[in-house]
Design a protein around this motif. Structure first.
Motif, PDB file in Angstrom:
ATOM      1  N   MET A   1      36.461 -23.107 -39.389  1.00  0.00           N
ATOM      2  CA  MET A   1      37.848 -22.957 -38.929  1.00  0.00           C
ATOM      3  C   MET A   1      38.242 -24.124 -38.039  1.00  0.00           C
ATOM      4  O   MET A   1      37.367 -24.802 -37.491  1.00  0.00           O
ATOM      5  CB  MET A   1      37.975 -21.707 -38.057  1.00  0.00           C
TER       6      MET A   1
ATOM      7  N   MET B   1      34.409  -5.646 -32.065  1.00  0.00           N
ATOM      8  CA  MET B   1      34.190  -4.481 -32.915  1.00  0.00           C
ATOM      9  C   MET B   1      33.234  -3.529 -32.209  1.00  0.00           C
ATOM     10  O   MET B   1      32.403  -3.935 -31.415  1.00  0.00           O
ATOM     11  CB  MET B   1      33.562  -4.927 -34.223  1.00  0.00           C
TER      12      MET B   1
ATOM     13  N   ILE C   1      29.560 -21.971 -29.124  1.00  0.00           N
ATOM     14  CA  ILE C   1      30.775 -21.617 -28.372  1.00  0.00           C
ATOM     15  C   ILE C   1      30.631 -20.218 -27.773  1.00  0.00           C
ATOM     16  O   ILE C   1      30.896 -19.988 -26.603  1.00  0.00           O
ATOM     17  CB  ILE C   1      32.026 -21.675 -29.279  1.00  0.00           C
ATOM     18  N   GLY C   2      30.205 -19.264 -28.581  1.00  0.00           N
ATOM     19  CA  GLY C   2      30.090 -17.897 -28.069  1.00  0.00           C
ATOM     20  C   GLY C   2      29.710 -16.960 -29.191  1.00  0.00           C
ATOM     21  O   GLY C   2      29.570 -17.380 -30.335  1.00  0.00           O
TER      22      GLY C   2
ATOM     23  N   LYS D   1      43.478  -8.569 -29.515  1.00  0.00           N
ATOM     24  CA  LYS D   1      43.001  -8.468 -28.127  1.00  0.00           C
ATOM     25  C   LYS D   1      42.892  -9.904 -27.608  1.00  0.00           C
ATOM     26  O   LYS D   1      42.904 -10.856 -28.416  1.00  0.00           O
ATOM     27  CB  LYS D   1      41.648  -7.743 -28.068  1.00  0.00           C
TER      28      LYS D   1
ATOM     29  N   SER E   1      40.291 -19.083 -25.186  1.00  0.00           N
ATOM     30  CA  SER E   1      40.865 -17.828 -25.693  1.00  0.00           C
ATOM     31  C   SER E   1      41.784 -17.284 -24.601  1.00  0.00           C
ATOM     32  O   SER E   1      41.655 -17.652 -23.425  1.00  0.00           O
ATOM     33  CB  SER E   1      39.770 -16.820 -26.020  1.00  0.00           C
TER      34      SER E   1
ATOM     35  N   ALA F   1      35.248 -25.050 -35.724  1.00  0.00           N
ATOM     36  CA  ALA F   1      34.426 -23.934 -35.262  1.00  0.00           C
ATOM     37  C   ALA F   1      33.724 -23.367 -36.487  1.00  0.00           C
ATOM     38  O   ALA F   1      34.346 -23.198 -37.537  1.00  0.00           O
ATOM     39  CB  ALA F   1      35.296 -22.875 -34.590  1.00  0.00           C
TER      40      ALA F   1
ATOM     41  N   ASP G   1      40.264 -14.077 -35.903  1.00  0.00           N
ATOM     42  CA  ASP G   1      39.391 -12.951 -36.185  1.00  0.00           C
ATOM     43  C   ASP G   1      40.095 -11.881 -37.034  1.00  0.00           C
ATOM     44  O   ASP G   1      40.551 -10.860 -36.521  1.00  0.00           O
ATOM     45  CB  ASP G   1      38.863 -12.343 -34.874  1.00  0.00           C
TER      46      ASP G   1
ATOM     47  N   ASN H   1      40.818 -12.491 -29.299  1.00  0.00           N
ATOM     48  CA  ASN H   1      41.201 -12.934 -30.637  1.00  0.00           C
ATOM     49  C   ASN H   1      42.521 -13.696 -30.648  1.00  0.00           C
ATOM     50  O   ASN H   1      43.109 -13.916 -31.703  1.00  0.00           O
ATOM     51  CB  ASN H   1      41.263 -11.729 -31.592  1.00  0.00           C
TER      52      ASN H   1
ATOM     53  N   ARG I   1      39.181 -25.648 -34.592  1.00  0.00           N
ATOM     54  CA  ARG I   1      38.581 -25.239 -33.325  1.00  0.00           C
ATOM     55  C   ARG I   1      39.625 -25.127 -32.215  1.00  0.00           C
ATOM     56  O   ARG I   1      40.450 -26.024 -32.039  1.00  0.00           O
ATOM     57  CB  ARG I   1      37.510 -26.240 -32.902  1.00  0.00           C
TER      58      ARG I   1
ATOM     59  N   ASP J   1      42.795  -5.892 -34.938  1.00  0.00           N
ATOM     60  CA  ASP J   1      41.850  -6.070 -33.822  1.00  0.00           C
ATOM     61  C   ASP J   1      42.434  -7.068 -32.817  1.00  0.00           C
ATOM     62  O   ASP J   1      41.747  -7.960 -32.328  1.00  0.00           O
ATOM     63  CB  ASP J   1      40.498  -6.558 -34.354  1.00  0.00           C
TER      64      ASP J   1
ATOM     65  N   GLY K   1      30.250 -12.746 -30.771  1.00  0.00           N
ATOM     66  CA  GLY K   1      30.875 -11.424 -30.703  1.00  0.00           C
ATOM     67  C   GLY K   1      29.908 -10.408 -31.271  1.00  0.00           C
ATOM     68  O   GLY K   1      28.697 -10.656 -31.345  1.00  0.00           O
ATOM     69  N   GLY K   2      30.429  -9.255 -31.664  1.00  0.00           N
ATOM     70  CA  GLY K   2      29.583  -8.184 -32.160  1.00  0.00           C
ATOM     71  C   GLY K   2      28.867  -8.535 -33.461  1.00  0.00           C
ATOM     72  O   GLY K   2      27.776  -8.044 -33.717  1.00  0.00           O
ATOM     73  N   TRP K   3      29.486  -9.367 -34.260  1.00  0.00           N
ATOM     74  CA  TRP K   3      28.950  -9.641 -35.591  1.00  0.00           C
ATOM     75  C   TRP K   3      28.588 -11.095 -35.807  1.00  0.00           C
ATOM     76  O   TRP K   3      27.829 -11.405 -36.734  1.00  0.00           O
ATOM     77  CB  TRP K   3      30.001  -9.291 -36.652  1.00  0.00           C
ATOM     78  N   ALA K   4      29.192 -11.949 -35.012  1.00  0.00           N
ATOM     79  CA  ALA K   4      29.106 -13.363 -35.369  1.00  0.00           C
ATOM     80  C   ALA K   4      28.744 -14.221 -34.171  1.00  0.00           C
ATOM     81  O   ALA K   4      28.932 -13.828 -33.023  1.00  0.00           O
ATOM     82  CB  ALA K   4      30.456 -13.828 -35.913  1.00  0.00           C
TER      83      ALA K   4
HETATM   84  N1  LIG Z   1      38.161 -21.104 -34.069  1.00  0.00           N
HETATM   85  C1  LIG Z   1      37.571 -20.964 -32.869  1.00  0.00           C
HETATM   86  N2  LIG Z   1      37.597 -21.952 -31.971  1.00  0.00           N
HETATM   87  C2  LIG Z   1      37.012 -21.828 -30.766  1.00  0.00           C
HETATM   88  N3  LIG Z   1      36.394 -20.685 -30.348  1.00  0.00           N
HETATM   89  C3  LIG Z   1      36.333 -19.649 -31.205  1.00  0.00           C
HETATM   90  C4  LIG Z   1      36.906 -19.733 -32.497  1.00  0.00           C
HETATM   91  N4  LIG Z   1      36.716 -18.541 -33.119  1.00  0.00           N
HETATM   92  C5  LIG Z   1      36.041 -17.760 -32.252  1.00  0.00           C
HETATM   93  N5  LIG Z   1      35.802 -18.416 -31.103  1.00  0.00           N
HETATM   94  C6  LIG Z   1      35.094 -17.891 -29.924  1.00  0.00           C
HETATM   95  O1  LIG Z   1      33.801 -17.486 -30.306  1.00  0.00           O
HETATM   96  C7  LIG Z   1      33.428 -16.254 -29.709  1.00  0.00           C
HETATM   97  C8  LIG Z   1      33.029 -15.196 -30.749  1.00  0.00           C
HETATM   98  O2  LIG Z   1      33.974 -15.109 -31.791  1.00  0.00           O
HETATM   99  P1  LIG Z   1      34.479 -13.765 -32.469  1.00  0.00           P
HETATM  100  O3  LIG Z   1      34.991 -12.910 -31.380  1.00  0.00           O
HETATM  101  O4  LIG Z   1      35.445 -14.090 -33.542  1.00  0.00           O
HETATM  102  O5  LIG Z   1      33.213 -13.081 -33.082  1.00  0.00           O
HETATM  103  P2  LIG Z   1      33.182 -11.595 -33.602  1.00  0.00           P
HETATM  104  O6  LIG Z   1      31.765 -11.236 -33.772  1.00  0.00           O
HETATM  105  O7  LIG Z   1      34.078 -11.481 -34.786  1.00  0.00           O
HETATM  106  O8  LIG Z   1      33.813 -10.818 -32.397  1.00  0.00           O
HETATM  107  P3  LIG Z   1      34.226  -9.275 -32.327  1.00  0.00           P
HETATM  108  O9  LIG Z   1      33.058  -8.616 -31.721  1.00  0.00           O
HETATM  109  O10 LIG Z   1      35.420  -9.242 -31.451  1.00  0.00           O
HETATM  110  O11 LIG Z   1      34.563  -8.877 -33.692  1.00  0.00           O
HETATM  111  C9  LIG Z   1      34.639 -15.843 -28.872  1.00  0.00           C
HETATM  112  O12 LIG Z   1      34.380 -16.259 -27.549  1.00  0.00           O
HETATM  113  C10 LIG Z   1      35.783 -16.626 -29.408  1.00  0.00           C
HETATM  114  O13 LIG Z   1      36.743 -16.951 -28.406  1.00  0.00           O
END
Ligand SMILES: Nc1ncnc2c1ncn2[C@@H]1O[C@H](COP(=O)(O)OP(=O)(O)OP(=O)(O)O)[C@@H](O)[C@H]1O
Length: 479
Positions: free
Chosen positions: A119, A1, A32-33, A164, A125, A58, A180, A167, A121, A162, A35-38
């Motif tokens: 979710m 985002m 795991i990682g 990409k 990606s 996850a 996502d 996701n 896992r 979204d 993103g912009g919000w989570a």
């Molecule tokens: N169910 C899952 N199982 C394993 N890895 C996941 C899962 N969901 C998300 N991830 C990983 O976690 C990281 C962040 O997740 P995500 O992109 O959904 O966060 P977000 O804040 O919504 O991102 P964005 O900024 O795109 O909106 C990514 O590297 C993604 O590949």
């Protein structure tokens, strides 16, 4: 985002959950990682309850503390959309939402009140896979899965919004899950043709019309064709080592190039690395207006991928490579066929290993002369019970022909499966397993109801049983 959450850089309070941290009936095992919000953590059930298709989950944490009211509302909306979509449109190609919780813990003020989405896992990606490079066959398998997921979403009246590579998640068995759904939009127009989404998204995947879309009371207008555009960008990235089809050093510059193209001031310049079939597909997905793109639905693209000429060619190519290997090693590959056939089922429409029409121990043995238990010489496969595609074995269509990928049925079998047997063929094509055991015997086994064929053939080296069944009449050669 695109939006940026509140800046907490001068705040030393931690917002990282340690391994072992409990969230309802789940515990964190690592990060795991983010993103912009989570931030997404790996987790597992504390009480040993099965999370579904595996123990691992996850845990996606969406904090709201420290955000201004409008940003907090966005996060809450994001979570609401994910939950709503998860509740209403389950599908094997969409990541499964197990539950949603609220983190309530004053020891973590930055996370107190955060929304937690639990979710299934994924292992990877699409972004990671693209960075490592994918073959054309792998890309075909991945885009089949993506189109299956998109077709379901669109049929159910939703736009992903979204799409990409980050996701598109890939499970341990190689199958695809779209994830996502924070920007997913329900179609509401008179004919269910469009919906309204918040003015967010990832710049490199936005269709031309979104750059100038007026922002109304309910957001910006989005249509399923926006996902098709994003699909076109991903196809290009898959074959061009991650490169976007539009020039520019920044997402904004590439956005300007998108608009030049859409206004007819620049042609579409796709990389020469795209094979012809994929080039045409990407060009259709990247049609400049949503009206032109509308002619290409996820379903029609899926049908084209399934019927692509290179599909046959590459399967044949794999078969040829396989035959060469067979000749070279003189091992008429029982296990090799298993591995090759797993690739074969991966690349095929219907993705047999996701919903394997496995015979299993429940296969009907009624009216069969006996039964046999499948034996896999690979010890690592004998120790697994997750029906991993790598450990699946193929049943032959014709026991008089080479046991290669173009001579096996879609139904897979695994070590320990019990198959109903009709009869024994004493002299089919000889098979040598990896331990050097050779046999020309084959068993004719029954396939489960609903399979395209009623019977198929298991080489005797693939079972340790020798049931007293009648001899089969010599089959009529198929080719
Ligand atoms: N169910 C899952 N199982 C394993 N890895 C996941 C899962 N969901 C998300 N991830 C990983 O976690 C990281 C962040 O997740 P995500 O992109 O959904 O966060 P977000 O804040 O919504 O991102 P964005 O900024 O795109 O909106 C990514 O590297 C993604 O590949």
């Amino acid at each position: 985002m695109v939006s940026i959450p509140a800046d907490t850089s001068d705040d030393d309070r931690t917002d990282v959950l340690p391994p072992g941290y409990r969230l309802g009936r789940w515990e964190v095992t690592g990060q795991i990682g983010s993103g912009g919000w989570a931030t997404v953590y790996a987790g597992r059930p504390v009480d040993g309850t099965d999370a579904g298709e595996g123990e691992e989950v996850a845990l996606k944490i969406l904090p709201t503390a420290g955000l201004g009211p409008s940003q907090a509302r966005k996060v809450a909306d994001t979570a609401r959309r994910e939950v709503e979509l998860g509740r209403r449109t389950g599908h094997p190609r969409l990541i499964r939402l197990l539950e949603s919780l609220v983190l309530s813990d004053p020891r973590y003020p930055l996370l107190d009140g955060a929304i937690v989405l639990v979710m299934e896992r994924a292992a990877d990606s699409l972004r990671t896979l693209l960075a490592a490079g994918v073959s054309e066959d792998e890309a075909a398998g991945l885009f089949t899965g993506i189109c299956e997921g998109l077709a379901h979403l669109h049929r159910s009246g939703w736009v992903h919004g979204d799409l990409k590579p980050d996701n598109v998640l890939v499970m341990a068995d190689g199958s695809v899950r779209l994830s996502d759904f924070g920007l997913a939009t329900e179609l509401t127009g008179t004919h269910g043709t469009h919906g309204y989404a918040p003015p967010m998204g990832t710049l490199d995947y936005l269709p031309p019309e979104r750059w100038k879309a007026p922002l109304g009371e309910h957001g910006v207008k989005v249509r399923p064709s926006a996902d098709i555009w994003a699909l076109g960008i991903m196809i290009h990235e898959a074959f061009a080592h991650g490169a976007a089809p539009f020039p520019g050093a920044t997402p904004a510059a590439r956005g300007a190039a998108v608009q030049e193209y859409a206004e007819g001031r620049a042609p579409l310049r796709l990389s020469g690395e795209l094979p012809p079939f994929w080039r045409e597909l990407a060009a259709d997905c990247l049609a400049p207006t949503h009206a032109e793109r509308g002619a290409h639905t996820a379903e029609s693209l899926l049908a084209r991928i399934n019927g692509r000429p290179d599909g046959t060619a590459s399967a044949a190519g794999a078969a040829i490579r396989r035959r060469r290997w067979l000749v070279r090693s003189t091992v008429l590959a029982a296990a090799g066929c298993g591995a090759a056939a797993a690739i074969w089922s991966y690349a095929l429409p219907g993705n047999a290993h996701d919903h394997p029409a496995a015979v299993g121990s429940t296969g009907s043995a009624s009216q069969s002369a006996g039964s046999i238990r499948v034996f896999n010489i690979e010890q690592s496969c004998r120790q697994r019970n997750d029906r991993s595609p790598q450990c699946s074995l193929g049943l032959a269509i014709d026991p008089l022909q080479p046991y290669t990928i173009d001579n096996v049925v879609p139904t897979r079998v695994w070590h320990g499966d019990v198959l109903p047997v009709d009869c024994r063929l004493p002299k089919g094509i000889p098979i040598i397993d990896e331990a050097g055991t050779e046999s020309a015997q084959w068993f004719r086994v029954r396939l489960p109801e609903g399979s395209r064929r009623t019977t198929a053939w298991l080489p005797a080296v693939r079972t340790q049983d020798r049931p007293a069944v009648p001899e089969c009449p010599r089959p009529t050669p198929l080719r």
